[in-house]
Design an enzyme around this catalytic site. Structure first.
Site, PDB file in Angstrom:
ATOM      1  N   LYS A 166       0.831  -1.192   0.000  1.00 46.22           N
ATOM      2  CA  LYS A 166       0.000   0.000   0.000  1.00 46.22           C
ATOM      3  C   LYS A 166       0.875   1.254   0.000  1.00 46.22           C
ATOM      4  CE  LYS A 166      -4.103  -1.955   0.384  1.00 46.22           C
ATOM      5  NZ  LYS A 166      -5.160  -1.802  -0.632  1.00 46.22           N
ATOM      6  N   ASP A 194      -0.325  -0.097  -4.645  1.00 42.32           N
ATOM      7  CA  ASP A 194      -1.758   0.203  -4.640  1.00 42.32           C
ATOM      8  C   ASP A 194      -1.990   1.558  -3.977  1.00 42.32           C
ATOM      9  OD1 ASP A 194      -4.497   0.166  -4.613  1.00 42.32           O
ATOM     10  OD2 ASP A 194      -4.696  -1.658  -3.432  1.00 42.32           O
ATOM     11  N   GLU A 220      -1.711   0.283  -9.012  1.00 45.76           N
ATOM     12  CA  GLU A 220      -3.138  -0.038  -8.892  1.00 45.76           C
ATOM     13  C   GLU A 220      -3.937   1.143  -8.378  1.00 45.76           C
ATOM     14  OE1 GLU A 220      -5.788  -3.157  -6.229  1.00 45.76           O
ATOM     15  OE2 GLU A 220      -3.877  -3.820  -7.092  1.00 45.76           O
ATOM     16  N   GLU A 246     -11.444  -2.641  -9.131  1.00 43.98           N
ATOM     17  CA  GLU A 246     -12.102  -3.224  -7.964  1.00 43.98           C
ATOM     18  C   GLU A 246     -13.358  -2.472  -7.555  1.00 43.98           C
ATOM     19  OE1 GLU A 246     -10.315  -1.740  -3.870  1.00 43.98           O
ATOM     20  OE2 GLU A 246      -8.703  -2.446  -5.166  1.00 43.98           O
ATOM     21  N   ASP A 269     -13.895  -7.494  -8.960  1.00 41.59           N
ATOM     22  CA  ASP A 269     -14.109  -8.209  -7.708  1.00 41.59           C
ATOM     23  C   ASP A 269     -15.433  -8.950  -7.839  1.00 41.59           C
ATOM     24  OD1 ASP A 269     -14.978  -8.888  -5.044  1.00 41.59           O
ATOM     25  OD2 ASP A 269     -13.465  -7.512  -4.269  1.00 41.59           O
ATOM     26  N   HIS A 296      -9.669  -8.800  -7.946  1.00 36.71           N
ATOM     27  CA  HIS A 296      -9.478  -8.242  -6.609  1.00 36.71           C
ATOM     28  C   HIS A 296     -10.165  -9.153  -5.591  1.00 36.71           C
ATOM     29  CE1 HIS A 296     -10.930  -5.571  -3.256  1.00 36.71           C
ATOM     30  NE2 HIS A 296      -9.676  -5.184  -3.296  1.00 36.71           N
ATOM     31  N   GLU A 330      -5.321 -12.331  -6.107  1.00 37.62           N
ATOM     32  CA  GLU A 330      -4.865 -11.612  -4.919  1.00 37.62           C
ATOM     33  C   GLU A 330      -5.025 -12.492  -3.677  1.00 37.62           C
ATOM     34  OE1 GLU A 330      -5.328  -7.257  -2.772  1.00 37.62           O
ATOM     35  OE2 GLU A 330      -6.836  -7.887  -4.222  1.00 37.62           O
TER      36      GLU A 330
END
Length: 377
Positions: A166, A194, A220, A246, A269, A296, A330
């Site tokens: 992240k 991300d 991302e 996502e 997702d 995702h 993921e």
């Protein structure tokens, strides 16, 4: 094969005080989801998972049940289309599609059990016996400066070959985190980052410029989900692949993104985009534009199992026997009792891959005693 009942089970696992984790926009103090339990007239049960606030899903349940109870489990996709057409004022970006998503997982699970087939055989056929994963972790925390490197070191110790971290606090902080990750992980591990849609186009460009020398696999969600024009400009400019999706719903949203060729890796997702029903259509759009796809996953082991079956069913086109960059699933490393504990047979990765279940349906078994422990009252 007729659907006799559908029930939703709201789940929540509170994280211990001081252990919140998440993204640049916010930290999570709990993990929550909605488990779907679908029963056929012969007693066969299917299990699914809905994204979003459980209380909202529960409020939507009577409406969606009115379309699906009494329907043959093989005909549910026509019922979903009818729901979207009649209730177009609700839009597709929200609770009705959350509910459809989880119910579709459960319907495919139940159909597979009746037919004695794994879900991958029902949605396209089994293309792979195992799927590759990337380890998703290195979250922002209440004390990110203290907690970041230990998370990276744990990933290195576990031997993960592809990891996601992240970022998104600032371009300078992004570079610091990526530099530390590269130093600890070495040159051979793929690093994905991300931003969780926290940047505008100019800030995303600055961040990517700083990170590019560290050999990043993808960036991302650099921009807000609705910024299709921004994604188009960024993808044309960026030396690093752009991934997003996502927070997009149904093939309609993804078509707007893909028609612009504004992305390199699409990330539906299945617990919110419309389940396997819409997931297959999104995958077809991506294949027609020769784009990679990586679902995702940030929920329970049910959603993970669905993603594994989904990726195992996808064609490798335009590749054949040599696949330079396979579609990745993921694999969330965050503390989450709902991921593994509610399953009697959780899907575990080993050596960077998850073996695709061959048992009928999703190939998972629910531990209902453990589910009861996490029911949101």
């Amino acid at each position: 094969m007729v659907i006799d009942d559908i029930s939703f089970i709201p789940l929540q696992a509170q994280l211990p005080a001081g252990s919140a984790y998440g993204m640049a926009k916010s930290l999570a103090t709990a993990r929550a989801t909605t488990l779907v339990r679908l029963r056929l007239a012969d007693g066969t049960e299917g299990i699914g998972e809905c994204w979003g606030m459980p209380q909202v899903n529960l409020a939507m349940l009577p409406l969606v049940k009115s379309y699906l109870v009494g329907t043959n489990v093989h005909d549910v996709e026509h019922a979903y289309s009818l729901m979207l057409a009649r209730h177009y004022h609700f839009g597709v970006q929200g609770p009705m599609t959350w509910c459809i998503s989880g119910i579709d997982m459960a319907a495919k699970d139940a159909a597979g059990k009746v037919l004695g087939l794994p879900v991958n055989r029902l949605i396209g056929g089994k293309q792979a016996n195992e799927v590759q994963i990337y380890a998703s972790g290195c979250y922002l925390t209440e004390n990110s400066a203290r907690d970041f490197e230990p998370q990276i070191e744990a990933m290195a110790k576990a031997g993960h070959r592809s990891v996601k971290i992240k970022i998104g606090v600032s371009p300078a902080n992004d570079e610091e985190r990526v530099a530390a990750a590269r130093r600890i992980l070495g040159s051979d591990v793929e690093i994905l980052v991300d931003i969780n849609s926290n940047y505008t186009l100019d800030v995303a460009r600055e961040s990517i410029t700083r990170m590019a020398p560290y050999n990043i696999g993808w960036v991302e969600e650099p921009l807000a989900p609705q910024d299709f024009s921004g994604y188009e400009l960024l993808q044309r400019w960026s030396p690093v692949p752009i991934a997003t999706g996502e927070a997009l719903y149904t093939a309609f949203d993804f078509k707007r993104l893909i028609d612009r060729r504004a992305v390199d890796v699409v990330q539906p997702d299945l617990s919110l985009c419309g389940g396997f029903w819409q997931g297959r259509q999104i995958a077809q759009l991506a294949m027609m534009e020769h784009l990679r796809l990586s679902p995702h996953v940030w929920g329970t082991g049910v959603g993970l199992a669905a993603a594994v079956h989904f990726v195992a069913s996808l064609p490798v086109y335009p590749h054949s026997s040599n696949i330079p960059r396979p579609n990745l699933v993921e694999y969330d490393l965050g503390s989450n009792p709902l991921r593994d504990s509610i399953l009697r047979n959780p899907l575990a990765q080993a050596g960077g891959v998850i073996v695709v279940p061959d048992a009928p349906g999703l190939g998972i078994e629910i531990d209902w005693n453990e589910v009861e422990r996490h029911v949101l009252r």
